[in-house]
Design an enzyme around this catalytic site. Structure first.
Site, PDB file in Angstrom:
ATOM      1  N   HIS A 107     -12.157  -6.192   7.304  1.00 54.41           N
ATOM      2  CA  HIS A 107     -12.805  -5.972   6.012  1.00 54.41           C
ATOM      3  C   HIS A 107     -14.041  -5.095   6.186  1.00 54.41           C
ATOM      4  O   HIS A 107     -14.944  -5.129   5.362  1.00 54.41           O
ATOM      5  CB  HIS A 107     -13.202  -7.311   5.359  1.00 54.41           C
ATOM      6  N   GLU A 167       0.828  -1.212   0.000  1.00 54.39           N
ATOM      7  CA  GLU A 167       0.000   0.000   0.000  1.00 54.39           C
ATOM      8  C   GLU A 167       0.861   1.260   0.000  1.00 54.39           C
ATOM      9  O   GLU A 167       0.551   2.237  -0.672  1.00 54.39           O
ATOM     10  CB  GLU A 167      -0.933   0.004   1.218  1.00 54.39           C
TER      11      GLU A 167
END
Lengths: 336, 394
Positions: free
Chosen positions: A137, A67
């Site tokens: 999530h 990321e």
């Protein structure tokens, strides 16, 4: 195809609307690239399906799994004047990229004295509760980003707004983070225009006008708030004004203040944990500007100060009953 | 079916999604002890040990810029000690590493630096006065006085604004170079960083991205053996930074960073490689940090005296290059002996004058702190700006 004047529209879910926006931007702008993990085959949520085929592997490509790499690379591409569309696979994984977002992207223009900028950078990520996502999530990390001067933070509440807001976020000359409520990718469909349109940032949307209390929300919680307001209307004849904040930074403070000045009551609803959530900021900023109009303390109905639990998700989230009950009991001393 | 009781030699290959691998039946856990050689053409004593074609006028100019850089550094460091600058970082011992490598780049190659590479800016023609304005935070600072000294940025000279977080610039250089590639430009990105910064995650991500995305970026690591007080042995255990390149599939070279000619030649070749192939290269320049990390540091607190003395003896790139140039017969090397003291003095004078001028220049009006956060002002910023003006602090 449904026709409405000159604006032709069709039903799209959130995933389709996002894809539509990306396609529209990339068709018009040769110097736009889209990258991240797994975007080439279409992405884990299919938001980028067909884009590599359409625009080629130089403009739409997979990156290694990093990321910080994705965002730092995007900063560099944007510094060169490109439109850099970076995808982070889940908002829950944005944290390694925070240094690049906060210390680099957000400060690029300021530290150069205005000579350079990375306005072409837009970071997209699936965001929020999905029903079974658990701790990693389901997160809504917007509060980490709204605290950072120099970036825009945008969260749509449906496919129609998503397309317009994403296009705005991209075309805006400031780095932006665009969170997509993943629960809506398949499950929410709205009529979305074919054309390339943008919804200006910094403008909230009064989804439902009302007189007794202002409810501020974003993402899926806009719909929760609308459901809660139906319950309140039906059972206690309470009229709620529901506002979709949608542009957290830049914030449409005048709109929100006008509403609370009118209703005298403020409730903010968000999924993220209570402490230091964006609700705290809204309560402070709005109260400051319409203190004398307030008939009751401002409230926040939010996720609890715990990591996001999987099996107990529906108890953790601010669902419509909790929102309605909080409003009826704390603000109107009424039993739902 | 009986297992083989003997170990069989095999030339078989196993196939895998990631490629094909030759098989071995010999089990061993291996430690790689090899050390990559350092390219050198002039010894630490200034003796040429290799013949290379090089434009001597360029090498002379490199030398002069190194002398100017030394003069600039010493003067500005003194100014900090006098309280005229809040902070300063010099590049003593690394003049060759920075100036000679910058000299080998094209002017339109974009430089992303760490904080000790202002020699590259000097090479590209920045004036000492411009740098003084940044250090003093005056209204003539391109950065509008927003950052600490030595955080230079110069758009006109393709030198990206320095930021304090380490190694972040490596990724920017990669992304920037990818854009150059797509635009079919001939110029490249070049990023400088130290061996300490190479421990950051951004280093790993940058090399991996540069390799997989095939980016025309030149990574230049100044390994000067120290990250403030942390020596190289506490920073890493492999063979320096250069050995990591092969792990990413990247071409690399290690150079004696105190040998200006070697640095120039290696950077030149690396740049050609990057430009021709569109692929990244990693250069490791071994240099000596002959000063403190910064004016907030006192290296005698952690550097053994003997080590410091030894470094001073072998590590000065100016001495080496001067000796080489003096011995060289070419036209370009005339007058070196007399020149450099005078050159140095002129540099000091220029640096002193630069500070004097910058000191007289006021900063921008305080309300400017609200500008450039975005390309426009927001409601909140407007509110805060108005409140600021109402309170009107002197």
């Amino acid at each position: 195809m449904k026709g409405h004047g000159r604006m032709l529209r069709r039903k799209l879910n959130l995933c389709g609307a996002v894809r539509d926006a990306l396609h529209s931007v990339m068709s018009r702008n040769e110097k736009s690239i889209l990258f991240g993990q797994d975007v080439a085959f279409g992405g884990v949520f299919r938001c980028t399906e067909g884009l590599q085929k359409q625009f080629g592997g130089k403009r739409v490509f997979n990156t290694p799994l990093s990321e910080q790499g994705i965002v730092g690379f995007g900063v560099g591409a944007a510094a060169a004047g490109f439109t850099a569309l970076a995808e982070i696979q889940f908002a829950d994984y944005i944290y390694p990229a925070l240094d690049q977002i906060i210390n680099e992207a957000a400060k690029y223009r300021y530290r150069s004295g205005g000579h350079c900028n990375v306005g072409g950078l837009t970071i997209r990520a699936p965001w929020g509760a999905v029903g079974h996502g658990g701790m990693y999530h389901s997160q809504s990390p917007e509060a980490f980003l709204t605290h950072v001067p120099g970036i825009h933070v945008v969260i749509p509440s449906g496919p129609h707004d998503a397309k317009g807001l994403l296009i705005s976020s991209i075309e805006n000359q400031n780095p932006a983070v665009f969170f997509e409520p993943k629960i809506m990718y398949r499950l929410r469909e709205e009529m979305v225009p074919y054309e390339h349109y943008s919804i200006p940032l910094g403008k909230a949307n009064i989804v439902q006008a009302g007189t007794d209390v202002t409810i501020l929300a974003w993402g899926q919680q806009v719909h929760t708030s609308l459901s809660a307001s139906s319950l309140l209307k039906e059972r206690l004849d309470i009229s709620c004004e529901v506002i979709d904040v949608r542009s957290l930074i830049p914030l449409d403070l005048p709109c929100l203040v006008a509403s609370v000045s009118k209703t005298g009551r403020l409730v903010v609803v968000h999924e993220a944990p209570k402490t230091s959530g964006f609700g705290a900021e809204l309560v402070a900023s709005i109260s400051e500007l319409c203190w004398s109009s307030l008939k009751a303390p401002p409230l926040r109905v939010t996720g609890y100060d715990t990591p996001f639990p999987r099996i107990h998700e529906r108890h953790y989230l601010p669902h419509e009953e909790r929102v309605a009950k909080t409003i009826s009991e704390y603000l109107f001393q009424g039993e739902l | 079916m009986v297992d083989s009781l003997e170990t069989v030699e095999t030339s078989a290959v196993m196939s895998h999604t990631s490629g094909n691998y030759p098989i071995t039946t010999h089990l061993s856990i291996d430690h790689c002890d090899s050390v990559v050689q350092a390219f050198q053409t002039i010894t630490q004593d200034g003796i040429s040990i290799a013949k290379y074609d090089m434009d001597m006028a360029v090498l002379r100019k490199i030398f002069e810029t190194m002398v100017r850089l030394r003069a600039f550094d010493e003067t500005f460091k003194v100014a900090q000690r006098q309280g005229r600058l809040s902070f300063f970082m010099e590049s003593r011992g690394e003049e060759a590493a920075v100036v000679a490598s910058a000299a080998a780049l094209e002017g339109n190659d974009h430089i992303f630096s760490q904080y000790r590479e202002h020699g590259a800016l000097l090479w590209r023609g920045i004036s000492m006065e411009e740098m003084a304005h940044q250090c003093c935070g005056t209204r003539k600072d391109a950065g509008k006085g927003r950052q600490m000294p030595v955080h230079y940025g110069d758009k006109t000279r393709n030198f990206h604004t320095v930021s304090s977080p380490l190694a972040t610039q490596l990724l920017h250089a990669v992304g920037f170079s990818y854009s150059l590639k797509l635009s079919q430009e001939k110029n490249i990105s070049c990023c400088y960083f130290g061996e300490g910064a190479a421990s950051e995650g951004d280093f790993h991500a940058a090399l991996n991205f540069a390799s997989t995305l095939e980016c025309p970026v030149l990574f230049i690591c100044r390994n000067n053996g120290w990250s403030i007080s942390t020596s190289a042995n506490e920073q890493y255990r492999g063979d320096g930074i250069v050995s990591r390149a092969s792990g990413y599939g990247i071409a690399s070279c290690r150079v004696d960073g105190g040998d200006a000619r070697a640095v120039y030649l290696a950077t030149r070749m690396a740049r050609e490689y990057v430009s021709a192939t569109g692929l990244p290269v990693l250069l490791e320049l071994l240099s000596h940090r002959l000063g403190d990390h910064s004016t907030s540091d006192d290296c005698t607190r952690y550097m053994p005296t003997t080590l410091l003395e030894q470094s001073m003896k072998v590590g000065d790139p100016l001495f080496r290059l001067k000796r080489f140039l003096k011995a060289h017969g070419s036209q370009s090397c005339q007058g070196i002996d007399d020149d450099d003291t005078e050159l140095f003095q002129r540099g000091v004078e220029e640096a002193r004058e630069a500070i004097r001028r910058a000191e007289k220049e006021p900063p921008l009006s305080p309300v400017s702190l609200f500008d450039d956060v975005y390309d426009h002002s927001t409601f909140s910023l407007q509110q805060q700006r108005e409140e600021f003006l109402r309170l009107a602090m002197p």
